[in-house]
Design a protein around this motif. Structure first.
Motif, PDB file in Angstrom:
ATOM      1  N   ARG A  62      10.165  -1.073 -11.180  1.00 20.90           N
ATOM      2  CA  ARG A  62       9.255  -1.761 -10.258  1.00 20.90           C
ATOM      3  C   ARG A  62       7.925  -2.043 -10.944  1.00 20.90           C
ATOM      4  O   ARG A  62       7.382  -1.171 -11.624  1.00 20.90           O
ATOM      5  CB  ARG A  62       9.017  -0.867  -9.036  1.00 20.90           C
ATOM      6  N   PRO A  67       2.479  -1.680  -4.447  1.00 23.03           N
ATOM      7  CA  PRO A  67       2.262  -0.376  -3.803  1.00 23.03           C
ATOM      8  C   PRO A  67       3.471   0.111  -3.023  1.00 23.03           C
ATOM      9  O   PRO A  67       4.339  -0.668  -2.641  1.00 23.03           O
ATOM     10  CB  PRO A  67       1.096  -0.639  -2.853  1.00 23.03           C
ATOM     11  N   ILE A  69       5.136   2.303   0.303  1.00 28.76           N
ATOM     12  CA  ILE A  69       4.882   2.711   1.681  1.00 28.76           C
ATOM     13  C   ILE A  69       5.074   4.215   1.781  1.00 28.76           C
ATOM     14  O   ILE A  69       6.011   4.773   1.205  1.00 28.76           O
ATOM     15  CB  ILE A  69       5.828   1.954   2.633  1.00 28.76           C
ATOM     16  N   VAL A 106      -1.086  -0.899   7.360  1.00 25.73           N
ATOM     17  CA  VAL A 106      -1.949  -0.747   6.190  1.00 25.73           C
ATOM     18  C   VAL A 106      -3.327  -0.313   6.679  1.00 25.73           C
ATOM     19  O   VAL A 106      -3.947  -0.997   7.507  1.00 25.73           O
ATOM     20  CB  VAL A 106      -2.030  -2.060   5.386  1.00 25.73           C
ATOM     21  N   THR A 123      -6.301   0.884   0.050  1.00 25.69           N
ATOM     22  CA  THR A 123      -5.564   0.984   1.315  1.00 25.69           C
ATOM     23  C   THR A 123      -4.189   1.593   1.049  1.00 25.69           C
ATOM     24  O   THR A 123      -3.722   1.615  -0.089  1.00 25.69           O
ATOM     25  CB  THR A 123      -5.368  -0.411   1.928  1.00 25.69           C
ATOM     26  N   GLY A 125      -0.106   1.886   2.970  1.00 25.68           N
ATOM     27  CA  GLY A 125       0.812   1.501   4.042  1.00 25.68           C
ATOM     28  C   GLY A 125       1.501   2.748   4.598  1.00 25.68           C
ATOM     29  O   GLY A 125       2.059   3.535   3.840  1.00 25.68           O
ATOM     30  N   ALA A 147       8.255   5.926  -0.305  1.00 21.24           N
ATOM     31  CA  ALA A 147       9.604   5.385  -0.476  1.00 21.24           C
ATOM     32  C   ALA A 147       9.637   3.868  -0.389  1.00 21.24           C
ATOM     33  O   ALA A 147       9.424   3.295   0.668  1.00 21.24           O
ATOM     34  CB  ALA A 147      10.546   5.968   0.571  1.00 21.24           C
ATOM     35  N   PRO A 148       9.916   3.211  -1.513  1.00 22.23           N
ATOM     36  CA  PRO A 148      10.255   1.790  -1.474  1.00 22.23           C
ATOM     37  C   PRO A 148      11.751   1.674  -1.228  1.00 22.23           C
ATOM     38  O   PRO A 148      12.436   2.691  -1.083  1.00 22.23           O
ATOM     39  CB  PRO A 148       9.905   1.315  -2.885  1.00 22.23           C
ATOM     40  N   SER A 149      12.269   0.474  -1.181  1.00 21.88           N
ATOM     41  CA  SER A 149      13.711   0.311  -1.025  1.00 21.88           C
ATOM     42  C   SER A 149      14.428   0.876  -2.261  1.00 21.88           C
ATOM     43  O   SER A 149      13.916   0.792  -3.378  1.00 21.88           O
ATOM     44  CB  SER A 149      14.041  -1.166  -0.833  1.00 21.88           C
ATOM     45  N   VAL A 189       4.945  -5.373   7.791  1.00 26.01           N
ATOM     46  CA  VAL A 189       3.708  -4.787   7.261  1.00 26.01           C
ATOM     47  C   VAL A 189       2.518  -5.475   7.919  1.00 26.01           C
ATOM     48  O   VAL A 189       2.353  -6.700   7.808  1.00 26.01           O
ATOM     49  CB  VAL A 189       3.628  -4.923   5.722  1.00 26.01           C
ATOM     50  N   LEU A 200       1.311  -9.082   6.912  1.00 23.51           N
ATOM     51  CA  LEU A 200       1.499  -9.349   5.489  1.00 23.51           C
ATOM     52  C   LEU A 200       2.963  -9.594   5.135  1.00 23.51           C
ATOM     53  O   LEU A 200       3.260 -10.323   4.205  1.00 23.51           O
ATOM     54  CB  LEU A 200       0.991  -8.170   4.656  1.00 23.51           C
ATOM     55  N   SER A 239      -0.762  -8.811  -0.204  1.00 29.10           N
ATOM     56  CA  SER A 239       0.318  -7.836  -0.218  1.00 29.10           C
ATOM     57  C   SER A 239       1.074  -8.039  -1.519  1.00 29.10           C
ATOM     58  O   SER A 239       1.896  -8.928  -1.633  1.00 29.10           O
ATOM     59  CB  SER A 239       1.221  -8.082   0.984  1.00 29.10           C
ATOM     60  N   PRO A 240       0.753  -7.231  -2.529  1.00 29.14           N
ATOM     61  CA  PRO A 240       1.202  -7.552  -3.890  1.00 29.14           C
ATOM     62  C   PRO A 240       2.699  -7.815  -4.006  1.00 29.14           C
ATOM     63  O   PRO A 240       3.104  -8.661  -4.796  1.00 29.14           O
ATOM     64  CB  PRO A 240       0.801  -6.304  -4.677  1.00 29.14           C
TER      65      PRO A 240
HETATM   66  P1  AMP Z   1       9.054  -1.892  -0.351  1.00 25.02           P
HETATM   67  O1  AMP Z   1       8.636  -0.458  -0.336  1.00 25.02           O
HETATM   68  O2  AMP Z   1       9.919  -2.242  -1.503  1.00 25.02           O
HETATM   69  O3  AMP Z   1       9.578  -2.294   0.990  1.00 25.02           O
HETATM   70  O4  AMP Z   1       7.695  -2.678  -0.575  1.00 25.02           O
HETATM   71  C1  AMP Z   1       6.536  -2.287   0.072  1.00 25.02           C
HETATM   72  C2  AMP Z   1       5.699  -3.501   0.307  1.00 25.02           C
HETATM   73  O5  AMP Z   1       4.704  -3.197   1.307  1.00 25.02           O
HETATM   74  C3  AMP Z   1       4.902  -3.930  -0.908  1.00 25.02           C
HETATM   75  O6  AMP Z   1       5.641  -4.785  -1.699  1.00 25.02           O
HETATM   76  C4  AMP Z   1       3.699  -4.614  -0.313  1.00 25.02           C
HETATM   77  O7  AMP Z   1       4.000  -5.968  -0.092  1.00 25.02           O
HETATM   78  C5  AMP Z   1       3.523  -3.887   1.026  1.00 25.02           C
HETATM   79  N1  AMP Z   1       2.431  -2.895   0.946  1.00 25.02           N
HETATM   80  C6  AMP Z   1       2.540  -1.576   0.779  1.00 25.02           C
HETATM   81  N2  AMP Z   1       1.324  -0.981   0.724  1.00 25.02           N
HETATM   82  C7  AMP Z   1       0.425  -1.972   0.870  1.00 25.02           C
HETATM   83  C8  AMP Z   1      -1.013  -2.017   0.884  1.00 25.02           C
HETATM   84  N3  AMP Z   1      -1.752  -0.924   0.734  1.00 25.02           N
HETATM   85  N4  AMP Z   1      -1.583  -3.219   1.029  1.00 25.02           N
HETATM   86  C9  AMP Z   1      -0.835  -4.327   1.181  1.00 25.02           C
HETATM   87  N5  AMP Z   1       0.514  -4.350   1.166  1.00 25.02           N
HETATM   88  C10 AMP Z   1       1.137  -3.194   1.011  1.00 25.02           C
END
Ligand code: AMP
Ligand code: MG
Length: 355
Positions: A62, A67, A69, A106, A123, A125, A147-149, A189, A200, A239-240
């Protein structure tokens, strides 16, 4: 990498304490565990352990600026990660309506949230998932779980333990296997550090449902609707994660947006590619499959009248695209309403081109 990846079968409805303990111990020791949530499978690590979090990025491949969640099992746990108590009333209001569930908020991050989690943003999430296994895992650990996907970066998100295995075997300590995910697309989000709140990423909670609770229409970030393509300059992205091409099978997908005369446009696009000698496949709604009557390798997305069903099976269907063994897949867009917005956000980002 050559880790032995354990698979722990658990009861998705009522996971027993003992069934989850091996996974909890791995998390406690700084390891990585994939687990089911109601949206997609997550790849979890102790959110307060920067080394464990760093391993998530490595296992997924990644980008470092995307970022993570953070998943919590109580509102108190969420508060402990927030750096601005003025944001609490709005979080409470939304949490009462949508937590546990597929909504990520967020907020301003507390100093104890590692920079690796937020990818350097101030910030973070936060989400409380509703899946019994996810909730029990976080509760038993007693700490927030980043945990991301649980997929390799760039490919469709996993909605079954088999998808996680395909992508991450040998790269993580274990998979808590608890069946298929219900929602099928990731969480919505919503940034509540700004007024009015900004959506976002569309996901399991619809903008319409958010507007009901907020008492005003939700502002939708433009990248949530039409993602930046590689050709178009993207400008600042809040939202990167939204700036990456994502969810993409190897086979190119041509997306025909919903609209008037759209079945005829599907037929034209198919014909044009066949005229170039290409093998064409279809990813279309049940209704259009019937209307088109084309004898081509076809994946049915589900009925147009049930966008939740289309969402639930979307990533499984995107993973099946490469199995059609065709040169190009012509995909059908659905209406942006309700959870359709989340479906279209994923389809647009999976597509090579849009018609
Ligand atoms: P995923 O965990 O793969 O579902 O990706 C999480 C997504 O949540 C990221 O790619 C961002 O687009 C969004 N995200 C998570 N934290 C933030 C944050 N602090 N600010 C903006 N977007 C966030
Ligand atoms: Mg992801």
């Amino acid at each position: 990498m050559g880790l032995g990846t354990h698979i722990w079968q658990v009861d998705p409805e009522r996971p027993a304490y003992d069934e989850l303990q091996p996974a909890v111990q791995v998390l406690r020791g700084g390891g990585l565990v994939a687990f089911p949530t109601e949206t997609v499978y997550g790849l979890g690590a102790d959110a307060l352990n920067p080394d464990a979090v760093a391993r998530i990025f490595e296992a997924k491949g990644r980008p470092q600026d995307n970022p993570l969640i953070v998943h919590v099992s109580s509102r108190e746990m969420a508060y402990s990660l927030m750096g601005n108590s003025a944001e609490r009333p709005l979080l409470d209001r939304l949490a009462r309506a949508f937590w546990p569930g597929p909504l990520t908020l967020v907020v301003t991050a507390a100093a104890r949230v590692p920079r690796r989690v937020t990818a350097g943003l101030d910030t973070v999430g936060l989400r409380m998932p509703s899946h019994p296994v996810a909730l029990a895992l976080i509760e038993q650990l007693g700490r927030p779980v980043a945990a991301p996907s649980a997929n390799r970066s760039g490919v469709p998100s996993p909605t079954s333990p088999e998808h996680v295995w395909e992508d991450l075997k040998g790269r993580i300590e274990g998979i808590v296997a608890g069946g298929d995910c219900d929602v099928g697309v990731e969480s919505t989000v919503l940034d509540i550090t700004v007024t009015p709140p900004l959506l976002l990423r569309p996901g399991g909670v619809t903008p319409e449902a958010l507007a009901d609770v907020l008492g005003c229409p939700v502002v939708i970030d433009r990248h949530a609707r039409a993602p930046a393509s590689e050709k178009e300059p993207i400008g600042p992205v809040r939202s990167p994660g939204m700036k990456y091409r994502h969810y993409a099978p190897r086979t190119p997908i041509l997306l025909v947006e919903a609209g008037d005369g759209h079945v005829e446009r599907l037929r034209e696009v198919v014909g044009a590619h066949q005229a170039e000698g290409k093998r064409v496949g279809l990813l279309v709604t049940d209704e259009s499959a019937l209307a088109l009557q084309l004898d081509l390798p076809t994946i049915r997305m589900g009925p147009k009248s049930r966008p939740e069903a289309i969402a639930r099976d979307l990533f499984r269907n995107l993973r099946a695209v490469d199995k059609l063994k065709v040169d190009v897949v012509v995909a059908e867009g659905i209406d942006d309403a309700g959870v359709g917005l989340a479906v279209m956000n994923r389809l647009r980002r999976a597509a090579e081109a849009r018609v």
